[in-house]
Motif scaffolding. Sequence first.
Motif, mmCIF file in Angstrom:
data_model
loop_
_atom_site.group_PDB
_atom_site.id
_atom_site.type_symbol
_atom_site.label_atom_id
_atom_site.label_comp_id
_atom_site.label_asym_id
_atom_site.label_seq_id
_atom_site.Cartn_x
_atom_site.Cartn_y
_atom_site.Cartn_z
ATOM 1 N N ILE A 154 0.845 -1.203 0.000
ATOM 2 C CA ILE A 154 0.000 0.000 0.000
ATOM 3 C C ILE A 154 0.878 1.250 0.000
ATOM 4 C CG2 ILE A 154 -1.632 1.338 1.381
ATOM 5 C CD1 ILE A 154 -2.882 -1.334 2.239
ATOM 6 N N SER A 155 1.925 1.234 0.825
ATOM 7 C CA SER A 155 2.828 2.387 0.892
ATOM 8 C C SER A 155 3.508 2.629 -0.456
ATOM 9 C CB SER A 155 3.874 2.157 1.979
ATOM 10 O OG SER A 155 4.832 3.197 1.985
ATOM 11 N N TYR A 156 3.937 1.554 -1.101
ATOM 12 C CA TYR A 156 4.623 1.678 -2.396
ATOM 13 C C TYR A 156 3.696 2.242 -3.460
ATOM 14 C CZ TYR A 156 7.101 0.258 -6.665
ATOM 15 O OH TYR A 156 7.712 0.247 -7.884
ATOM 16 N N PHE A 157 2.508 1.678 -3.594
ATOM 17 C CA PHE A 157 1.583 2.132 -4.636
ATOM 18 C C PHE A 157 1.072 3.547 -4.373
ATOM 19 C CE2 PHE A 157 1.500 -2.351 -5.702
ATOM 20 C CZ PHE A 157 1.466 -2.315 -7.087
ATOM 21 N N LYS A 158 0.982 3.912 -3.110
ATOM 22 C CA LYS A 158 0.553 5.273 -2.783
ATOM 23 C C LYS A 158 1.632 6.283 -3.149
ATOM 24 C CE LYS A 158 -1.231 8.131 0.980
ATOM 25 N NZ LYS A 158 -1.651 8.163 2.405
ATOM 26 N N ASN A 159 2.880 5.963 -2.824
ATOM 27 C CA ASN A 159 3.979 6.897 -3.079
ATOM 28 C C ASN A 159 4.352 6.983 -4.557
ATOM 29 O OD1 ASN A 159 4.266 7.564 -0.375
ATOM 30 N ND2 ASN A 159 5.726 5.910 0.020
ATOM 31 N N ILE A 160 4.298 5.858 -5.250
ATOM 32 C CA ILE A 160 4.779 5.820 -6.631
ATOM 33 C C ILE A 160 3.666 6.089 -7.629
ATOM 34 C CG2 ILE A 160 5.991 4.453 -8.368
ATOM 35 C CD1 ILE A 160 7.632 5.262 -5.840
ATOM 36 N N TYR A 161 2.503 5.482 -7.413
ATOM 37 C CA TYR A 161 1.431 5.571 -8.397
ATOM 38 C C TYR A 161 0.216 6.363 -7.908
ATOM 39 C CZ TYR A 161 4.210 1.834 -10.445
ATOM 40 O OH TYR A 161 5.245 1.096 -10.974
ATOM 41 N N LYS A 162 0.320 6.942 -6.699
ATOM 42 C CA LYS A 162 -0.755 7.753 -6.116
ATOM 43 C C LYS A 162 -2.066 6.959 -5.982
ATOM 44 C CE LYS A 162 2.327 10.911 -6.368
ATOM 45 N NZ LYS A 162 3.187 11.120 -5.172
ATOM 46 N N ILE A 163 -1.931 5.662 -5.726
ATOM 47 C CA ILE A 163 -3.096 4.798 -5.514
ATOM 48 C C ILE A 163 -3.288 4.633 -4.006
ATOM 49 C CG2 ILE A 163 -4.065 2.487 -5.864
ATOM 50 C CD1 ILE A 163 -2.419 2.306 -8.427
ATOM 51 N N ASP A 164 -4.383 5.169 -3.476
ATOM 52 C CA ASP A 164 -4.616 5.146 -2.030
ATOM 53 C C ASP A 164 -5.275 3.857 -1.546
ATOM 54 O OD1 ASP A 164 -3.591 7.730 -1.530
ATOM 55 O OD2 ASP A 164 -5.438 8.616 -2.308
ATOM 56 N N TYR A 165 -5.967 3.197 -2.458
ATOM 57 C CA TYR A 165 -6.731 2.026 -2.014
ATOM 58 C C TYR A 165 -6.686 0.951 -3.092
ATOM 59 C CZ TYR A 165 -10.766 -0.926 -0.962
ATOM 60 O OH TYR A 165 -11.581 -2.006 -0.716
ATOM 61 N N ILE A 166 -6.447 -0.295 -2.672
ATOM 62 C CA ILE A 166 -6.422 -1.417 -3.599
ATOM 63 C C ILE A 166 -7.564 -2.361 -3.241
ATOM 64 C CG2 ILE A 166 -5.070 -3.320 -4.532
ATOM 65 C CD1 ILE A 166 -2.541 -1.887 -3.619
ATOM 66 N N ALA A 167 -8.553 -2.435 -4.112
ATOM 67 C CA ALA A 167 -9.671 -3.353 -3.877
ATOM 68 C C ALA A 167 -9.163 -4.783 -3.993
ATOM 69 C CB ALA A 167 -10.781 -3.101 -4.894
ATOM 70 N N GLU A 168 -9.683 -5.655 -3.143
ATOM 71 C CA GLU A 168 -9.216 -7.038 -3.111
ATOM 72 C C GLU A 168 -9.381 -7.710 -4.471
ATOM 73 O OE1 GLU A 168 -7.076 -9.740 -1.057
ATOM 74 O OE2 GLU A 168 -7.752 -7.788 -0.337
ATOM 75 N N ALA A 169 -10.478 -7.405 -5.175
ATOM 76 C CA ALA A 169 -10.714 -8.026 -6.480
ATOM 77 C C ALA A 169 -9.717 -7.547 -7.534
ATOM 78 C CB ALA A 169 -12.140 -7.718 -6.936
#
Length: 375
Positions: A154-169
């Motif tokens: 979560i930290s990586y995707f938030k910092n690099i790709y500005k993705i705050d939330y990853i849906a399980e699906a």
Amino acid sequence: MIPESENISVEFKSAQVRPESVARAMVAFSNTYGGTLYIGVEDDGSVSGLDEGRKWDEWAANIARNAINPAISPKISVELEGEKRILRIDVEKGKNKPYQTLGDGKYWIRVASTVRIATQQELSRLFQAAGMLHYDISPVEGSCMDDLNERRLISYFKNIYKIDYIAEADKPRLLKNASLLAELDGKDVATVGGLLQFSFFADRFLPQATISIAVIKGTDISDDVVQKKEIAGPLTDQIDAAVSFMRLFTPEPLVVKDSPRREDTLAIPLDVMRETVVNAVAHRDYSILTRKIHIYIYSDRIEVQSPGRLANTLSLEMLPYGNSAPRNIFLVKLLDNMNYIDGLGRGIPLIVRKMGKRVHFTENGELFCVRLDFA
């Protein structure tokens, strides 16, 4: 002068040698470190000479051109040894590995004074060095998505790709697109790079992916070990822990400046230590399953040994000028995204600029070694 005996870079063949045997020797030299083939010399080093009825240089050139894939261009010469002629074939370390004999399609390597077929692991390294195989995005059998730490992802995707939330699906698709997951036998498994950076237990699957660091009281590997540490976990954590350990045991010689104020500094600059460890972690050959990164802190120097020789196009002489041929393109990208490297090949030039003659780069078998002298 003909060497006294065969070794890893010298091979003897009699004039009755078959072309396939010469092709195997040329391929093995090309796939390993290069070497010289003498024809007209027996296994015991005695000179038997060449027959008169053959144009030996043309014969050897045809083998190099037509019996090897890709073709090579060795230096070929007919020379006199006493009153007898011999054929000398100098084969360079290949720049287009892996090489194979066309007749049987096999890949040969040189081990000591013998030629043998490359094992699966050795062949994998040859393809990897050539940039034809990227081990760092290979699937790891037995692993799964849950082996990747949720918080770090979560930290990586938030910092690099500005993705705050990853849906399980959406998670499997997202991780596959980022090369952190791959499909193996119909199942989603973690990749080597995914485990290395996003698992706290990567060493369960990749026991070679740790750093072993030791403080030695003396200047020889046989001297007493006064402190030892095994560093595991995500690569960035390994880098931080190793540099902290090195800093703790690096001497701080007194530096006298023009002012009356005394100033202490490390014998080896902190950024040099960091670049050395980052390079070892980013560019080591993770397909060598039996070796870890080793760091030895002696009383007069630090030595960092990283598994894997330089990639095909690189040589020791090219390193100080910023030349780079990353073995682990995906890992380099990950570490670049996390600001541990800049991907511009400036690490080695920085080390050379700050250390001068106190840094030494060598290759020893399948190890790339960096020695940093305290003085």
